[in-house]
Design a protein around this motif. Structure first.
Motif, short mmCIF file in Angstrom:
data_model
loop_
_atom_site.label_atom_id
_atom_site.label_comp_id
_atom_site.label_asym_id
_atom_site.label_seq_id
_atom_site.Cartn_x
_atom_site.Cartn_y
_atom_site.Cartn_z
N ASP A 11 0.83 -1.21 0.00
CA ASP A 11 0.00 0.00 0.00
C ASP A 11 0.86 1.25 0.00
O ASP A 11 0.55 2.23 -0.68
CB ASP A 11 -0.93 0.02 1.22
CG ASP A 11 -2.11 -0.91 1.04
OD1 ASP A 11 -2.36 -1.32 -0.10
OD2 ASP A 11 -2.79 -1.22 2.04
N GLU A 15 0.15 3.60 -2.97
CA GLU A 15 -0.70 4.74 -2.62
C GLU A 15 0.10 5.91 -2.04
O GLU A 15 -0.37 7.04 -2.05
CB GLU A 15 -1.75 4.32 -1.58
CG GLU A 15 -2.61 3.15 -2.03
CD GLU A 15 -3.55 3.50 -3.17
OE1 GLU A 15 -3.92 4.68 -3.29
OE2 GLU A 15 -3.91 2.59 -3.93
N THR A 19 -1.84 7.70 2.66
CA THR A 19 -2.96 6.76 2.80
C THR A 19 -2.71 5.78 3.93
O THR A 19 -3.60 5.49 4.73
CB THR A 19 -3.16 5.99 1.47
OG1 THR A 19 -3.32 6.94 0.43
CG2 THR A 19 -4.38 5.10 1.53
N THR A 20 -1.47 5.28 4.01
CA THR A 20 -1.13 4.32 5.05
C THR A 20 -1.19 4.97 6.42
O THR A 20 -1.66 4.36 7.38
CB THR A 20 0.28 3.75 4.79
OG1 THR A 20 0.33 3.29 3.45
CG2 THR A 20 0.59 2.61 5.72
#
Length: 49
Positions: A11, A15, A19-20
Motif C-alpha cells: 500500500d 498509494e 494513505t497508510t
C-alpha cells in the motif's frame, strides 16, 4: 501477521505514505476506543462486586 505487514508495504508503494498513515490512524482510533470501552466496562464490573 507477515501478510498484514506485506500488504501495508505494498500500500505504501502504490498509494504513498499518506494513505497508510490515515489507515494507521483509523485503526489506532478503533483499537484505542475499544480499549477505553473495555477498561470502563471492567471498572463498572469491579464496582458491582
Amino acid at each position: 501477521m507477515s501478510e498484514l505487514i506485506e500488504s501495508i508495504l505494498i500500500d505504501v508503494a502504490e498509494e504513498g505514505i499518506g494513505t497508510t498513515a490515515g489507515m494507521g490512524l483509523m485503526w489506532g482510533l478503533f483499537f484505542g476506543g475499544t480499549f477505553v470501552l473495555f477498561q470502563s466496562l471492567l471498572e463498572l464490573l469491579a464496582g458491582t462486586i
